[in-house]
Design a protein around this motif. Sequence first.
Motif, PDB file in Angstrom:
ATOM      1  N   ALA A   1      46.449  37.102  45.581  1.00 38.52           N
ATOM      2  CA  ALA A   1      46.601  37.951  46.760  1.00 38.52           C
ATOM      3  C   ALA A   1      46.452  39.434  46.458  1.00 38.52           C
ATOM      4  O   ALA A   1      46.504  40.257  47.368  1.00 38.52           O
ATOM      5  CB  ALA A   1      47.963  37.696  47.397  1.00 38.52           C
ATOM      6  N   ARG A   2      46.306  39.774  45.181  1.00 39.74           N
ATOM      7  CA  ARG A   2      46.193  41.202  44.852  1.00 39.74           C
ATOM      8  C   ARG A   2      45.379  41.390  43.574  1.00 39.74           C
ATOM      9  O   ARG A   2      45.125  40.452  42.833  1.00 39.74           O
ATOM     10  CB  ARG A   2      47.591  41.820  44.678  1.00 39.74           C
ATOM     11  CG  ARG A   2      48.409  41.226  43.548  1.00 39.74           C
ATOM     12  CD  ARG A   2      49.864  41.706  43.592  1.00 39.74           C
ATOM     13  NE  ARG A   2      50.663  41.145  42.498  1.00 39.74           N
ATOM     14  CZ  ARG A   2      50.871  41.745  41.331  1.00 39.74           C
ATOM     15  NH1 ARG A   2      50.323  42.945  41.107  1.00 39.74           N
ATOM     16  NH2 ARG A   2      51.594  41.173  40.396  1.00 39.74           N
ATOM     17  N   ILE A   3      44.981  42.629  43.353  1.00 37.24           N
ATOM     18  CA  ILE A   3      44.230  43.008  42.151  1.00 37.24           C
ATOM     19  C   ILE A   3      45.186  43.653  41.147  1.00 37.24           C
ATOM     20  O   ILE A   3      46.069  44.427  41.514  1.00 37.24           O
ATOM     21  CB  ILE A   3      43.091  43.990  42.502  1.00 37.24           C
ATOM     22  CG1 ILE A   3      42.116  43.345  43.499  1.00 37.24           C
ATOM     23  CG2 ILE A   3      42.343  44.423  41.242  1.00 37.24           C
ATOM     24  CD1 ILE A   3      41.429  42.093  42.984  1.00 37.24           C
ATOM     25  N   SER A   4      45.002  43.331  39.884  1.00 35.55           N
ATOM     26  CA  SER A   4      45.868  43.863  38.838  1.00 35.55           C
ATOM     27  C   SER A   4      45.734  45.378  38.729  1.00 35.55           C
ATOM     28  O   SER A   4      44.616  45.914  38.790  1.00 35.55           O
ATOM     29  CB  SER A   4      45.515  43.213  37.497  1.00 35.55           C
ATOM     30  OG  SER A   4      46.195  43.855  36.447  1.00 35.55           O
ATOM     31  N   PRO A   5      46.858  46.084  38.543  1.00 33.30           N
ATOM     32  CA  PRO A   5      46.782  47.537  38.323  1.00 33.30           C
ATOM     33  C   PRO A   5      46.289  47.871  36.916  1.00 33.30           C
ATOM     34  O   PRO A   5      45.914  49.013  36.639  1.00 33.30           O
ATOM     35  CB  PRO A   5      48.241  47.989  38.508  1.00 33.30           C
ATOM     36  CG  PRO A   5      49.051  46.796  38.141  1.00 33.30           C
ATOM     37  CD  PRO A   5      48.249  45.614  38.604  1.00 33.30           C
ATOM     38  N   GLU A   6      46.237  46.866  36.034  1.00 37.23           N
ATOM     39  CA  GLU A   6      45.838  47.118  34.653  1.00 37.23           C
ATOM     40  C   GLU A   6      44.328  47.042  34.459  1.00 37.23           C
ATOM     41  O   GLU A   6      43.778  47.641  33.531  1.00 37.23           O
ATOM     42  CB  GLU A   6      46.507  46.078  33.746  1.00 37.23           C
ATOM     43  CG  GLU A   6      48.030  46.084  33.854  1.00 37.23           C
ATOM     44  CD  GLU A   6      48.642  44.848  33.220  1.00 37.23           C
ATOM     45  OE1 GLU A   6      47.873  43.990  32.755  1.00 37.23           O
ATOM     46  OE2 GLU A   6      49.876  44.739  33.200  1.00 37.23           O
ATOM     47  N   ALA A   7      43.657  46.253  35.311  1.00 35.58           N
ATOM     48  CA  ALA A   7      42.214  46.057  35.210  1.00 35.58           C
ATOM     49  C   ALA A   7      41.730  45.501  36.545  1.00 35.58           C
ATOM     50  O   ALA A   7      42.513  44.918  37.294  1.00 35.58           O
ATOM     51  CB  ALA A   7      41.886  45.092  34.074  1.00 35.58           C
ATOM     52  N   PRO A   8      40.435  45.660  36.873  1.00 38.69           N
ATOM     53  CA  PRO A   8      39.920  45.185  38.166  1.00 38.69           C
ATOM     54  C   PRO A   8      39.727  43.670  38.183  1.00 38.69           C
ATOM     55  O   PRO A   8      38.613  43.152  38.298  1.00 38.69           O
ATOM     56  CB  PRO A   8      38.587  45.924  38.299  1.00 38.69           C
ATOM     57  CG  PRO A   8      38.145  46.125  36.883  1.00 38.69           C
ATOM     58  CD  PRO A   8      39.401  46.387  36.100  1.00 38.69           C
ATOM     59  N   VAL A   9      40.838  42.938  38.060  1.00 39.26           N
ATOM     60  CA  VAL A   9      40.808  41.474  38.063  1.00 39.26           C
ATOM     61  C   VAL A   9      41.899  40.974  38.995  1.00 39.26           C
ATOM     62  O   VAL A   9      42.929  41.632  39.176  1.00 39.26           O
ATOM     63  CB  VAL A   9      41.029  40.901  36.643  1.00 39.26           C
ATOM     64  CG1 VAL A   9      39.871  41.273  35.734  1.00 39.26           C
ATOM     65  CG2 VAL A   9      42.346  41.374  36.054  1.00 39.26           C
ATOM     66  N   PRO A  10      41.687  39.794  39.603  1.00 44.25           N
ATOM     67  CA  PRO A  10      42.725  39.257  40.485  1.00 44.25           C
ATOM     68  C   PRO A  10      43.944  38.785  39.701  1.00 44.25           C
ATOM     69  O   PRO A  10      43.835  38.318  38.564  1.00 44.25           O
ATOM     70  CB  PRO A  10      42.033  38.084  41.180  1.00 44.25           C
ATOM     71  CG  PRO A  10      40.932  37.695  40.254  1.00 44.25           C
ATOM     72  CD  PRO A  10      40.476  38.950  39.600  1.00 44.25           C
ATOM     73  N   VAL A  11      45.106  38.898  40.324  1.00 40.43           N
ATOM     74  CA  VAL A  11      46.345  38.373  39.759  1.00 40.43           C
ATOM     75  C   VAL A  11      46.625  37.026  40.427  1.00 40.43           C
ATOM     76  O   VAL A  11      46.723  36.947  41.646  1.00 40.43           O
ATOM     77  CB  VAL A  11      47.530  39.333  39.996  1.00 40.43           C
ATOM     78  CG1 VAL A  11      48.831  38.697  39.518  1.00 40.43           C
ATOM     79  CG2 VAL A  11      47.287  40.659  39.297  1.00 40.43           C
TER      80      VAL A  11
END
Length: 474
Positions: A30-40
């Motif tokens: 439901a969201r994108i990781s703040p660490e890298a442009p990948v889905p969580v």
Amino acid sequence: MIATTPEFGLAHIVVMGDVMLDRYWSGKAARISPEAPVPVVQVDNIEDRVGGAGNVALNIAKLGGKVTLLAVIGDDTEGDVIKKLLEAEGVICDFVTVANARSICKLRIMAQHQQLIRIDFEKTPLVFNKEALFAKLQQTVCSHSVIVFSDYGKGTLTDIERYITEANRAGLSVLVDPKGGDYTRYSHSHLVTPNIVELEAVVGACKDEEDLIDKGRQLLQRYGIEALLLTRGEAGMTLIQSHDIHSLPAQAKDVFDVTGAGDTVIAVMALSVALGMSLYDAMYLANLAGGIVVGKLGTSTVSIPELTRAMHGDRDFLYGVVSEDELVGLLASARANGERIVMTNGCFDLLHAGHVTYLEQAKALGDRLIVAVNADASVKQLKGNTRPINKLSERMAVLAALACVDWVVAFEEETPERLYCRVLPDILVKGGDYTPEQVAGGDCVIKAGGEVRILAFVDGQSTTAMINRAKEKA
């Protein structure tokens, strides 16, 4: 064309090849990781399935065949899981276990039924005691009629030429699911099952149908292979032999995942060949099974009820021959729609007009009619050693073809009491001169708020009468 589901329980098959663990981590993204442009992915389900040669063996076992799997695993947790999953389904696991080695594991991260990434844990080619594996093959071939070599290129089948020679010496039919471009390794096999991409990697691009068949036959002649079963995706399947060509259209209505579809195809081919069926009839069943499995997500198998429904036209997936567990799930949907469930039971050995009238009257009492059918052993107990005349799969197939029947389910016991107490139909119907209190399972149904109805049989109509008339005319 085949009219009934074969007795796959009579088949004894060896499967040999690369086995692996297919692990699925599933959840919502439901969201994108703040660490890298990948889905969580918030994982809420973890599932383990067996892949490779293990999935071939599992498909055989699920369809009732007797199967021994020869493979190599590591002395690790993944290897233990592979063995546990297979043995739970009746697969005989005769493995070479390698100390300090890693079993092959493929981890798939899924979100909303879509694969985001696959992570492979493996160290290949596998290093193991090849003489130990060959010894297991020598010990196994004498009690089986067919062997399947499932080659995923991981190293288990490095010496496959030697294995094929041993299988041929023992008189087994040799089926190969190939890998790579060197078909010298598969020389003198009875059947090889590449897909179209794999074949063209060996023979070159095929410009048209005639070129495809010509190159397929050249391959057979070059390597002494008897037949080639080519899986062609949306174009279906083609069976190429030296003098015969047969093609079938694809059966899948919706394709969700082709993972492991080749395993299902060769498993059904092996079962059919073990029963002495022609390669064309075997291809027909394998094509149906392949169409079923690609409609499922991930590495999957096919059940006898699914295959039976596909054989008989599948009027709708909510109709036909079903397992007991499938029936329970279907009833939940039917009841959610406010449908009234009627259920009856019997041997239905020789279906006659009296049966049809009785079943039509039963269906008129509600919205859905379930017919529970005695398994062959219980018919013998009730009717004597000369019965049943028709085996269970045939009796169920005929009942499923009646317009008034929604679902047909088998039961093993002498009476269907346990099944009735689990299903709890709204109306339990019985024919004859019973009272409601005498009907097996009636108490459970009544206590749950249902009712028991007794219907009169049609005069002069019975299976015994049919048999006697046939004897008189003989």
